[in-house]
Design an enzyme around this catalytic site. Structure first.
Site, mmCIF file in Angstrom:
data_model
loop_
_atom_site.group_PDB
_atom_site.id
_atom_site.type_symbol
_atom_site.label_atom_id
_atom_site.label_comp_id
_atom_site.label_asym_id
_atom_site.label_seq_id
_atom_site.Cartn_x
_atom_site.Cartn_y
_atom_site.Cartn_z
ATOM 1 N N ASN A 151 9.016 -21.568 -26.862
ATOM 2 C CA ASN A 151 9.794 -20.336 -26.985
ATOM 3 C C ASN A 151 8.964 -19.201 -26.386
ATOM 4 O OD1 ASN A 151 11.110 -18.036 -27.802
ATOM 5 N ND2 ASN A 151 11.286 -18.632 -29.953
ATOM 6 N N ARG A 153 13.617 -22.648 -25.401
ATOM 7 C CA ARG A 153 14.577 -21.652 -25.885
ATOM 8 C C ARG A 153 14.891 -20.708 -24.732
ATOM 9 N NH1 ARG A 153 13.592 -16.052 -28.743
ATOM 10 N NH2 ARG A 153 15.753 -15.567 -29.161
ATOM 11 N N HIS A 212 21.065 -15.183 -31.496
ATOM 12 C CA HIS A 212 20.670 -15.916 -32.717
ATOM 13 C C HIS A 212 21.563 -17.140 -32.940
ATOM 14 C CE1 HIS A 212 19.037 -11.892 -34.508
ATOM 15 N NE2 HIS A 212 18.040 -12.571 -33.987
ATOM 16 N N ARG A 225 16.127 -1.266 -33.668
ATOM 17 C CA ARG A 225 17.331 -1.044 -32.851
ATOM 18 C C ARG A 225 18.401 -0.333 -33.672
ATOM 19 N NH1 ARG A 225 17.375 -7.017 -31.549
ATOM 20 N NH2 ARG A 225 15.804 -7.266 -29.926
ATOM 21 N N GLU A 236 14.968 -22.543 -36.271
ATOM 22 C CA GLU A 236 15.448 -22.562 -34.894
ATOM 23 C C GLU A 236 14.712 -23.617 -34.067
ATOM 24 O OE1 GLU A 236 15.089 -18.145 -35.290
ATOM 25 O OE2 GLU A 236 16.549 -18.177 -33.676
#
Ligand code: ADP
Length: 415
Positions: free
Chosen positions: A7, A99, A189, A250, A396
């Site tokens: 990743n 990923r 996600h 964010r 994940e």
């Protein structure tokens, strides 16, 4: 099969080595063999490596790019002291799973990487200018370090959301803008939402077709997803991860006019505005203290800081609104699932999110809620709650490893 899962972020590299195959997937008996993280690639990097069952080792050294980072990892793997059970040489790495953040409309599921796939990921760079180039660097470096004979698979964050209906993924702007530039909601996600929804069905012995859930991935980046009969039908992040819930730094949903207004009022560039919206907004922007939810909750508990409380309340209220919207969109939900750093660990955030939602059939059990942290998978709703509420730790990397095996063996994806 030993799968090396990679990743690569813009300045980081995370990996895991997972032993898995179709039977192990079926019985949930996949084995984590080793893992590691290199942060601050491009300068003085911070490195953590760990063979499963042994203490982690940490070090710091300059690492100039992702290729150098991967070489550092493989040197560690090859060193005499490392000794990962079952991995005697690189020949014992049978596949690599990457990923990839943005697959746009092109990649609707995980795919084996070949030249065409690489150029497809390159084509999506416009949509993810920070992430896709880093993912590609990981792919090139892995090809070079492990050799072309090791099969590689790309797993996209956006793919799970490719089932959204156009009513939900289109923005209400002229349709030609979608047709010409593919401006639309993609969502992110995906591996996390997909995994926790699958776990919920598996643990409760439910079928895909009979189950609707709302999943809440609450970490530094946060998103909500409405999953109907196993398929994502709506999600809070948009064309980029900036849309939707309020996050660590964010802003989430915002009137786009604010952007133009800020450019004029603050006399700053468009880039600076976006930097503010991505890096200095959200929980950090409102509290003026931190983007880290654990620290913020501690600050509020200790000093009762007004803006810390305001940031926490705003974070939770946004989540409530999405729960309401998705329950309206699916005519209710069987379950709400909390996951990721905040969702898995913070009883206080879960309490505030679920507070005063009894009209919607959402009722927490306060004691069970407090017991859910540190990787526990458990139900936290009260006996009377119409909607089941669960905490399910995400994984994940496991999805990446499993998809890699399934793609290479041409096995169907069952979840
Ligand atoms: P990322 O999006 O970087 O993967 P994570 O899923 O690791 O993020 O989540 C990081 C967030 O989880 C941070 O804001 C951190 O403070 C928060 N977190 C972790 N543990 C707790 C806790 N016990 N209580 C509240 N927040 C927590």
């Amino acid at each position: 099969m030993n799968v090396f899962v990679l990743n690569c972020g813009s300045s980081s590299l995370k990996f895991q080595i997972v032993e898995t195959d179709l039977e192990m997937i079926e019985h949930d008996s996949d084995k984590l063999l080793a893992k590691g993280l290199i942060e601050r690639v491009g300068s003085q990097a911070l490195i953590t490596y760990q063979v499963e069952g042994k203490p982690a080792i940490k070090m710091a050294t300059p690492i100039k790019d992702h290729r150098a980072a991967l070489l550092h990892v493989t040197n560690w793997l090859a060193s005499d002291e490392t000794k990962i059970p079952g991995i005697l040489s690189f020949d014992d790495i049978h596949a690599i799973g990457h990923r990839c953040v943005h697959g746009a409309e092109r990649f609707k599921k995980s795919v084996r990487i070949d030249k065409e796939v690489i150029s497809g990921i390159e084509d999506c760079i416009d949509l993810a200018p920070l992430h896709n180039p880093a993912n590609l660097k990981g792919i090139y470096a892995a090809r070079e370090v492990f050799g072309p004979q090791v099969p590689m698979v790309a797993i996209f964050d956006t793919a799970f959301h490719s089932t959204m209906p156009e009513e939900n993924y289109l923005y209400a702007i002229p349709y030609q803008m979608y047709r010409r530039f593919k401006i639309r909601k993609y969502g992110f996600h995906g591996t996390s939402h997909r995994y926790v929804a699958y776990r919920y069905r598996k643990v409760n012995n439910l079928t895909r077709d009979s189950t609707n859930v709302i999943t809440l991935h609450l970490g530094n980046g946060s998103s909500a997803c409405a999953i109907k009969k196993g398929c994502s039908i709506d999600t809070s992040m948009g064309m980029t991860p900036l849309e939707g819930l309020m996050m660590g730094t964010r802003c989430g949903d915002i009137d786009p006019t604010v952007i133009d207004y800020l450019i004029h009022k603050e006399a700053i560039s468009l880039d600076e505005v976006f930097s503010t919206l991505n890096k200095r907004s959200g929980v950090l922007g409102i509290s003026g203290l931190t983007n880290d939810m654990r620290d913020l909750l501690a600050e509020y508990a200790e000093h009762g800081d007004r803006r810390a409380n305001l940031a926490i309340n705003m974070f939770c209220d946004r989540i409530k609104k999405y729960i309401g919207a998705y329950m309206a969109g699916m005519n209710g939900t069987d379950a709400i699932i909390f996951t990721a750093g905040i969702g898995e660990n913070s009883a206080e955030i879960r309490r505030r999110v679920c507070e005063d939602m009894s009209y919607l059939g959402i009722e927490l059990d306060p004691d069970l809620n407090k017991q859910a942290y540190g990787g526990k998978e458990m139900k936290i709703s009260s006996e009377d709650s119409k909607v089941a509420i669960w905490v399910i730790p995400t994984n994940e990397e496991l999805v990446l490893a499993r998809d890699t095996v399934r793609v290479i063996l041409n096995a169907p994806r069952v979840w």
